[in-house]
Scaffold this active site. Structure first.
Site, mmCIF file in Angstrom:
data_model
loop_
_atom_site.group_PDB
_atom_site.id
_atom_site.type_symbol
_atom_site.label_atom_id
_atom_site.label_comp_id
_atom_site.label_asym_id
_atom_site.label_seq_id
_atom_site.Cartn_x
_atom_site.Cartn_y
_atom_site.Cartn_z
ATOM 1 N N GLU A 131 38.683 22.520 6.682
ATOM 2 C CA GLU A 131 39.259 22.579 8.026
ATOM 3 C C GLU A 131 38.875 21.362 8.844
ATOM 4 O O GLU A 131 37.898 20.675 8.564
ATOM 5 C CB GLU A 131 38.810 23.844 8.745
ATOM 6 N N GLY A 148 32.274 19.684 7.276
ATOM 7 C CA GLY A 148 33.519 20.433 7.146
ATOM 8 C C GLY A 148 34.478 19.685 6.248
ATOM 9 O O GLY A 148 34.074 19.010 5.301
ATOM 10 N N GLU A 149 35.766 19.838 6.513
ATOM 11 C CA GLU A 149 36.838 19.162 5.771
ATOM 12 C C GLU A 149 36.997 19.651 4.338
ATOM 13 O O GLU A 149 37.830 19.148 3.605
ATOM 14 C CB GLU A 149 36.623 17.639 5.722
ATOM 15 N N GLY A 150 36.177 20.606 3.897
ATOM 16 C CA GLY A 150 36.164 20.979 2.490
ATOM 17 C C GLY A 150 35.229 20.119 1.675
ATOM 18 O O GLY A 150 35.246 20.188 0.436
#
EC number: 2.4.2.21
Length: 336
Positions: free
Chosen positions: A163, A303-305
């Site tokens: 995300e 975050g961001e995966g």
């Protein structure tokens, strides 16, 4: 193929009737594991991961050849409460960075041999401030779930969802607080780096939101306290279960999204493993509530995966050893 997602009642029914692993494939993987050219248990948790993966893929000797990473982006009305050290405009800027291949997740997905997709969800229309009312209407929640549901490639054999959304550790903390109780401060961290006064304010916001929205139903918690990108992650995780695609969970926000599914169906996350334990303080506690042990702990809080993408190579290695190693009989080696 996935059924079309038409309403929230159907989504709830799909969660509660989701398919389980292939028991014959899992048994076959366990049998093969016992015959490989190594002492029993010598590869530790890698053996458990490979057997788990084999069961979900329905193949006692599987391969990982088509992992997918999906990043969902959303903006949050609760940022008006001053809960983030960065403005909401950064979400739009980072989506452009993802699309141009310049973010950390682009590099990590590439290193893992994963396809990467980005979905921005109405960035010009943030969710409502959940201290004033529900973050989303039922229709808005359904639309976000549908985005995640449709984003999963049925040909993928492993999924990571991540995300981007300025302020989104606040709804994640509110979700965890609503679902698991305790004090708001137990679940609220510094996110992008707020100072002590900012942390106190953020904790107040989380407490006020949870006090205002009293339902503890998983989908209602997601609707009232979540965000579009958080709901999209939940939709993608649920879609992967229907397709028997194993999922590597990312950090605190992804895990909060997953927790809303587990609140609806206790076994909803059986096809998932925790990729890492992030530096966001409450992530460890949230993983413990869900019975998940992280594969990595590297102090990440991006975050961001990113942590999930890093863990792809751990799972690839587990499966490669399981499926590629010779058995004692194949190698002509005595097992006694």
């Amino acid at each position: 193929m996935l059924p079309a997602l038409t309403d929230l009642a159907q989504f709830r029914d799909l969660l509660t009737s989701a398919p389980g692993p292939d028991t014959a494939a899992r048994a076959g993987a366990e049998e093969r594991n016992g015959q490989l050219t190594k002492p029993p248990g010598a590869l530790g948790r890698l053996e458990d991961l490979a057997i788990w993966y084999a069961g979900w893929r329905g193949d006692a000797r599987p391969r990982i050849e088509a992992p997918q990473v999906i990043v969902f982006a959303g903006n949050h009305g609760v940022t008006a409460q001053g809960v983030s050290a960065f403005p909401a405009e950064v979400t739009v800027q980072m989506v452009m960075n993802f699309e141009h291949g310049g973010a950390a997740i682009n590099q990590l997905a590439r290193a893992a041999g994963a396809r990467m997709d980005v979905h921005a969800l109405e960035l010009d229309r943030p969710t409502q401030d959940f201290t004033q009312g529900p973050a989303m209407t039922g229709d808005e929640l359904l639309t976000a779930l549908q985005t995640g549901w449709a984003a999963v490639d049925p040909a993928a054999d492993l999924l990571v969802v991540g995300e981007m959304g300025i302020g989104n550790t606040t709804p994640a903390a509110a979700i965890a607080h609503a679902l698991f109780g305790g004090a708001a401060g137990d679940w609220t961290g510094r996110g992008t780096g707020v100072d002590d006064a900012g942390l106190a304010n953020k904790t107040r916001v989380v407490a006020e939101g949870v006090a205002l929205h009293t339902s503890r139903d998983g989908l209602e918690v997601l609707r009232c306290l979540g965000g579009r990108e958080i709901a999209a992650m939940a939709g993608a995780i649920a879609a992967a279960r229907q397709l028997r695609i194993p999922v590597i969970l990312d950090g605190f926000i992804c895990t909060a999204a997953a927790a809303t599914l587990a609140a609806v169906a206790a076994d909803a996350l059986d096809h998932t493993v925790a990729g890492h334990q992030s530096a966001e303080g409450a992530h460890k506690a949230l993983l413990e509530k869900l019975g998940k042990e992280a594969l990595l702990s590297l102090g990440l809080r991006l975050g961001e995966g990113s942590g999930g993408a890093l863990a792809i190579n751990i799972l690839k290695s587990a499966v490669a050893c399981h499926s590629g190693m010779a058995t004692f009989a194949e190698a002509g080696v005595s097992d006694g």
